[in-house]
Scaffold this motif. Structure first.
Motif, PDB file in Angstrom:
ATOM      1  N   ILE A   1       7.399   3.077 -15.914  1.00 54.00           N
ATOM      2  CA  ILE A   1       5.980   2.832 -16.060  1.00 54.00           C
ATOM      3  C   ILE A   1       5.141   4.175 -15.979  1.00 54.00           C
ATOM      4  N   PRO A   2       4.471   5.009 -16.849  1.00 52.11           N
ATOM      5  CA  PRO A   2       3.764   5.973 -16.819  1.00 52.11           C
ATOM      6  C   PRO A   2       2.713   6.012 -15.427  1.00 52.11           C
ATOM      7  N   ALA A   3       2.471   7.233 -14.769  1.00 54.16           N
ATOM      8  CA  ALA A   3       1.601   7.064 -13.731  1.00 54.16           C
ATOM      9  C   ALA A   3       0.128   7.397 -14.281  1.00 54.16           C
ATOM     10  N   LYS A   4      -0.557   6.562 -15.031  1.00 55.19           N
ATOM     11  CA  LYS A   4      -1.808   6.906 -15.697  1.00 55.19           C
ATOM     12  C   LYS A   4      -2.663   5.666 -15.267  1.00 55.19           C
ATOM     13  N   GLY A   5      -3.529   5.811 -14.571  1.00 51.63           N
ATOM     14  CA  GLY A   5      -4.451   4.527 -14.363  1.00 51.63           C
ATOM     15  C   GLY A   5      -4.103   3.878 -13.529  1.00 51.63           C
ATOM     16  N   ASN A   6      -2.814   3.951 -12.821  1.00 51.41           N
ATOM     17  CA  ASN A   6      -2.260   3.000 -11.879  1.00 51.41           C
ATOM     18  C   ASN A   6      -2.071   3.419 -10.464  1.00 51.41           C
ATOM     19  N   THR A   7      -2.278   4.987 -10.053  1.00 53.58           N
ATOM     20  CA  THR A   7      -1.918   5.201  -8.859  1.00 53.58           C
ATOM     21  C   THR A   7      -2.944   4.765  -8.000  1.00 53.58           C
ATOM     22  N   MET A   8      -2.583   4.735  -6.721  1.00 55.26           N
ATOM     23  CA  MET A   8      -3.189   4.425  -5.479  1.00 55.26           C
ATOM     24  C   MET A   8      -3.605   5.424  -5.020  1.00 55.26           C
ATOM     25  N   GLU A   9      -5.082   5.583  -4.731  1.00 54.19           N
ATOM     26  CA  GLU A   9      -5.750   6.677  -4.193  1.00 54.19           C
ATOM     27  C   GLU A   9      -6.526   6.289  -3.037  1.00 54.19           C
TER      28      GLU A   9
ATOM     29  N   SER B   1       0.704  -1.104   0.009  1.00 57.28           N
ATOM     30  CA  SER B   1       0.125  -0.207   0.085  1.00 57.28           C
ATOM     31  C   SER B   1       0.788   1.451   0.005  1.00 57.28           C
ATOM     32  N   LEU B   2       2.079   1.335   0.126  1.00 62.20           N
ATOM     33  CA  LEU B   2       3.130   2.259   0.289  1.00 62.20           C
ATOM     34  C   LEU B   2       3.247   2.713  -1.272  1.00 62.20           C
ATOM     35  N   THR B   3       3.688   3.977  -1.341  1.00 63.32           N
ATOM     36  CA  THR B   3       3.693   4.491  -2.843  1.00 63.32           C
ATOM     37  C   THR B   3       5.038   4.978  -3.288  1.00 63.32           C
ATOM     38  N   ASN B   4       5.412   5.160  -4.559  1.00 67.42           N
ATOM     39  CA  ASN B   4       6.625   6.092  -4.817  1.00 67.42           C
ATOM     40  C   ASN B   4       6.082   7.484  -5.096  1.00 67.42           C
ATOM     41  N   GLU B   5       7.015   8.360  -5.471  1.00 66.98           N
ATOM     42  CA  GLU B   5       6.647   9.976  -5.497  1.00 66.98           C
ATOM     43  C   GLU B   5       5.483   9.908  -6.621  1.00 66.98           C
ATOM     44  N   LYS B   6       5.216   8.935  -7.534  1.00 66.51           N
ATOM     45  CA  LYS B   6       4.107   9.414  -8.495  1.00 66.51           C
ATOM     46  C   LYS B   6       2.821   8.681  -7.911  1.00 66.51           C
ATOM     47  N   GLY B   7       2.788   8.196  -6.939  1.00 64.16           N
ATOM     48  CA  GLY B   7       1.565   7.610  -6.326  1.00 64.16           C
ATOM     49  C   GLY B   7       1.209   6.092  -6.721  1.00 64.16           C
TER      50      GLY B   7
END
Length: 205
Positions: free
Chosen positions: A197-205, A101-107
């Motif tokens: 990997i682009p941060a599009k459609g795969n960020t954790m909200e 559940s932890l994220t990188n700088e792009k979410g």
């Protein structure tokens, strides 16, 4: 780039590990290709049960997890017992899942742009089953699984010599798979270093 090998042998580092011996076939290629490699024998540590990145109260997983976060390539190694991956390998996957559940700088999941493989040794059936379990776990939490990244050696069924005693390093199939695994992991890790990997459609909200 950095490669991290989590050796899930049930034996501590005072005892030789067959799984580690097979991993060294891949480690040699990492060194040739300028990839820094580190091995951690998980049996040397007090790792708590749980599905978080820190279970507190003497849990030594957080220090290991910092190395996981710094790695570009993650490989889990396990012996086979009763046709299954070791209990320590199960524990490692559970603890890795605990950080998903932890994220990188792009979410994105912090495991994005990491690649993973598996090394397995034993003298009974179960290598492909154990590989499938570990590699699915990787994929589910966000680690990319390149093709042909399961290196294994399985001797004759039942009691008998293991990888080292059986001169498994002379087995072209096993050493060939270790070589393929190493090169494929390096190739994909380099791709992600240059083109994350682009941060599009795969960020954790």
């Amino acid at each position: 780039m950095k490669a991290l090998f989590l050796n899930c042998s049930l034996k501590t580092s005072e005892t030789a590990s067959n799984t580690d011996a097979l991993y060294k076939e891949a480690e040699a290629i990492f060194q040739q290709e300028g990839v820094e490699s580190e091995t951690i024998r998980l049996a040397d540590y007090k790792i708590a049960y749980g599905v978080s990145d820190d279970e507190g109260d003497g849990d030594e997983w957080p220090a290991i997890f910092e190395k996981v976060k710094a790695a570009d390539i993650l490989i889990v190694g396990t012996p086979l017992w009763l046709g299954e991956k070791s209990s320590i390998a199960t524990l490692a996957i559970e603890r890795l899942y605990g950080g998903s559940s932890l994220t990188n700088e792009k979410g994105q999941s912090l495991y994005y742009n990491k690649v993973g493989g598996v090394v397995i040794t034993g003298n009974e059936d179960g290598a492909k089953h154990a590989a499938a379990s570990i590699l699915y776990g990787f994929s589910h939490i966000g680690i990319t699984v390149p093709p042909n990244v399961d290196a294994y050696w399985v001797g004759e069924a039942g009691p008998g010599d293991s990888y080292i005693e059986a001169n498994g390093q002379k087995n072209d199939f096993s050493t060939g798979h270790a070589k393929t695994m190493a090169y494929n992991l390096i190739h994909f890790a380099r791709i992600f270093n240059e083109n994350p990997i682009p941060a599009k459609g795969n960020t954790m909200e």
